[in-house]
Design an enzyme around this catalytic site. Structure first.
Site, PDB file in Angstrom:
ATOM      1  N   HIS A 103    -104.012  82.048  16.450  1.00 58.16           N
ATOM      2  CA  HIS A 103    -102.575  82.297  16.391  1.00 58.16           C
ATOM      3  C   HIS A 103    -102.355  83.714  15.886  1.00 58.16           C
ATOM      4  CE1 HIS A 103     -98.344  81.291  16.157  1.00 58.16           C
ATOM      5  NE2 HIS A 103     -98.310  81.848  14.975  1.00 58.16           N
ATOM      6  N   ASP A 144     -99.975  74.454  15.524  1.00 53.52           N
ATOM      7  CA  ASP A 144    -100.300  75.376  14.422  1.00 53.52           C
ATOM      8  C   ASP A 144    -100.366  74.722  13.052  1.00 53.52           C
ATOM      9  OD1 ASP A 144     -98.010  77.582  16.095  1.00 53.52           O
ATOM     10  OD2 ASP A 144    -100.161  77.322  16.407  1.00 53.52           O
TER      11      ASP A 144
HETATM   12  N1  LIG Z   1    -101.836  70.084  20.005  1.00 53.99           N
HETATM   13  C1  LIG Z   1    -101.815  71.441  19.907  1.00 53.99           C
HETATM   14  N2  LIG Z   1    -101.712  72.175  21.028  1.00 53.99           N
HETATM   15  C2  LIG Z   1    -101.697  73.541  20.942  1.00 53.99           C
HETATM   16  C3  LIG Z   1    -101.765  74.189  19.683  1.00 53.99           C
HETATM   17  C4  LIG Z   1    -101.883  73.367  18.511  1.00 53.99           C
HETATM   18  O1  LIG Z   1    -102.001  73.880  17.365  1.00 53.99           O
HETATM   19  N3  LIG Z   1    -101.908  72.004  18.673  1.00 53.99           N
HETATM   20  N4  LIG Z   1    -101.688  75.570  19.598  1.00 53.99           N
HETATM   21  C5  LIG Z   1    -101.108  76.223  20.776  1.00 53.99           C
HETATM   22  C6  LIG Z   1    -101.124  77.714  20.714  1.00 53.99           C
HETATM   23  N5  LIG Z   1     -99.868  78.158  20.096  1.00 53.99           N
HETATM   24  C7  LIG Z   1     -99.937  78.857  18.918  1.00 53.99           C
HETATM   25  O2  LIG Z   1    -101.007  79.275  18.438  1.00 53.99           O
HETATM   26  C8  LIG Z   1     -98.636  77.870  20.708  1.00 53.99           C
HETATM   27  C9  LIG Z   1     -98.516  78.055  22.072  1.00 53.99           C
HETATM   28  C10 LIG Z   1     -97.302  77.763  22.703  1.00 53.99           C
HETATM   29  C11 LIG Z   1     -96.213  77.288  21.959  1.00 53.99           C
HETATM   30  C12 LIG Z   1     -94.950  76.949  22.658  1.00 53.99           C
HETATM   31  O3  LIG Z   1     -93.895  76.874  22.049  1.00 53.99           O
HETATM   32  N6  LIG Z   1     -95.032  76.690  23.972  1.00 53.99           N
HETATM   33  C13 LIG Z   1     -93.848  76.396  24.772  1.00 53.99           C
HETATM   34  C14 LIG Z   1     -94.182  76.441  26.266  1.00 53.99           C
HETATM   35  C15 LIG Z   1     -94.528  77.856  26.697  1.00 53.99           C
HETATM   36  C16 LIG Z   1     -94.789  77.921  28.194  1.00 53.99           C
HETATM   37  O4  LIG Z   1     -94.885  76.852  28.854  1.00 53.99           O
HETATM   38  O5  LIG Z   1     -94.926  79.059  28.695  1.00 53.99           O
HETATM   39  C17 LIG Z   1     -93.308  74.995  24.448  1.00 53.99           C
HETATM   40  O6  LIG Z   1     -94.078  74.113  24.032  1.00 53.99           O
HETATM   41  O7  LIG Z   1     -92.098  74.828  24.706  1.00 53.99           O
HETATM   42  C18 LIG Z   1     -96.331  77.133  20.599  1.00 53.99           C
HETATM   43  C19 LIG Z   1     -97.534  77.434  19.958  1.00 53.99           C
HETATM   44  C20 LIG Z   1    -101.752  75.736  22.046  1.00 53.99           C
HETATM   45  N7  LIG Z   1    -101.630  74.273  22.087  1.00 53.99           N
HETATM   46  N1  LIG Z   2     -99.276  80.861  19.703  1.00 47.65           N
HETATM   47  C1  LIG Z   2    -100.295  81.168  20.651  1.00 47.65           C
HETATM   48  C2  LIG Z   2    -100.360  82.656  20.900  1.00 47.65           C
HETATM   49  O1  LIG Z   2     -99.359  83.345  20.776  1.00 47.65           O
HETATM   50  N2  LIG Z   2    -101.548  83.117  21.262  1.00 47.65           N
HETATM   51  C3  LIG Z   2    -101.730  84.524  21.481  1.00 47.65           C
HETATM   52  O2  LIG Z   2    -101.673  84.808  22.861  1.00 47.65           O
HETATM   53  C4  LIG Z   2    -102.389  86.032  23.067  1.00 47.65           C
HETATM   54  C5  LIG Z   2    -103.278  85.844  24.247  1.00 47.65           C
HETATM   55  O3  LIG Z   2    -103.795  87.087  24.622  1.00 47.65           O
HETATM   56  P1  LIG Z   2    -104.978  87.136  25.725  1.00 47.65           P
HETATM   57  O4  LIG Z   2    -104.522  86.257  26.871  1.00 47.65           O
HETATM   58  O5  LIG Z   2    -105.067  88.589  26.088  1.00 47.65           O
HETATM   59  O6  LIG Z   2    -106.222  86.617  25.068  1.00 47.65           O
HETATM   60  C6  LIG Z   2    -103.172  86.329  21.779  1.00 47.65           C
HETATM   61  O7  LIG Z   2    -102.528  87.331  21.030  1.00 47.65           O
HETATM   62  C7  LIG Z   2    -103.093  85.008  21.038  1.00 47.65           C
HETATM   63  O8  LIG Z   2    -103.139  85.137  19.627  1.00 47.65           O
END
Ligand SMILES: Nc1nc2c(c(=O)[nH]1)N[C@@H](CN(C=O)c1ccc(C(=O)N[C@@H](CCC(=O)O)C(=O)O)cc1)CN2
Ligand SMILES: NCC(=O)N[C@@H]1O[C@H](COP(=O)([O-])[O-])[C@@H](O)[C@H]1O
Length: 188
Positions: A103, A144
């Protein structure tokens, strides 16, 4: 040799960096890149390194198909690297303490639904933070909130735009993510 399943949704610089890191150390890991976007640039990056790619949709992720693909690959570690969908509880249950995510902030600040990519950096800038960083954590059923594996901070005092912050964060990601993965996979 270890088997790493890499999930991504976008440009895939972290995926490419992780593969390069182990290639440069002549560590013969096996990789599988799984991506939820047929237009994601991570696909081209994986193909350039002859890494197999599986493209999936929400039905495949939340149904049996992605689970089947993973079970067939039998990864030692599942890495979410810029993956933007909620990872299913059913798969999490099958791989306890084997799924990590990166993250682009210092959790618990700036985490949760809606906090990804530039949204995170824009919030850090808007709040006049003096530092940000990265968090690598285990994945649970919530966004997260899994156990934190590693964090590294960096100053953003001189950053004037969210792009400036993103550059500082990417340096941390590309420096530390592969090292943390190596420790998780190879340190007894
Ligand atoms: N079960 C889990 N799944 C995921 C996690 C997690 O901790 N537990 N981490 C995410 C990655 N992430 C932050 O690090 C993160 C990615 C995306 C979102 C988000 O709000 N996504 C949107 C949709 C975005 C899209 O479709 O383009 C949403 O859910 O509305 C929040 C946090 C990966 N999966
Ligand atoms: N919450 C999830 C999130 O924001 N993830 C972020 O998406 C980027 C992906 O970059 P990449 O596709 O170049 O690796 C990275 O900065 C990662 O930390």
């Amino acid at each position: 040799m270890r088997k790493i399943a890499l999930f991504a949704s976008g440009s895939g610089t972290n995926v490419a960096n992780i593969i390069k890191y182990f290639d440069d150390k002549s560590i013969p890991n096996q990789y599988l890149v799984l991506v939820n976007n047929p237009n994601a640039k991570v696909i081209e990056k994986a193909q350039k390194r002859n890494v197999p790619v599986a493209i999936f949709n929400r039905e495949m992720l939340n149904g049996q198909e992605v689970k089947r693909i993973l079970d067939e690959f039998a990864p030692d570690l599942i890495v979410l690297a810029g993956f933007l969908w909620k990872f299913p509880e059913a798969i999490i249950a099958d791989y306890p303490n084997q799924i990590i995510n990166i993250h682009p902030a210092l959790l618990p600040k700036y985490g949760g639904k809606g906090m990804y990519g530039h949204y995170v950096h824009e919030a850090v800038l808007a709040n006049n933070e003096v530092e940000t960083g990265i968090t690598i954590h285990y994945v649970n059923e919530h966004y997260d909130e899994g156990g934190i594996v590693f964090q590294q901070a960096t100053s953003v005092v001189g950053c004037k735009t969210w792009e400036d912050i993103a550059k500082e964060v990417q340096v941390l990601e590309h420096t530390y993510f592969p090292v943390v993965i190596e420790k998780l996979l190879f340190d007894e």
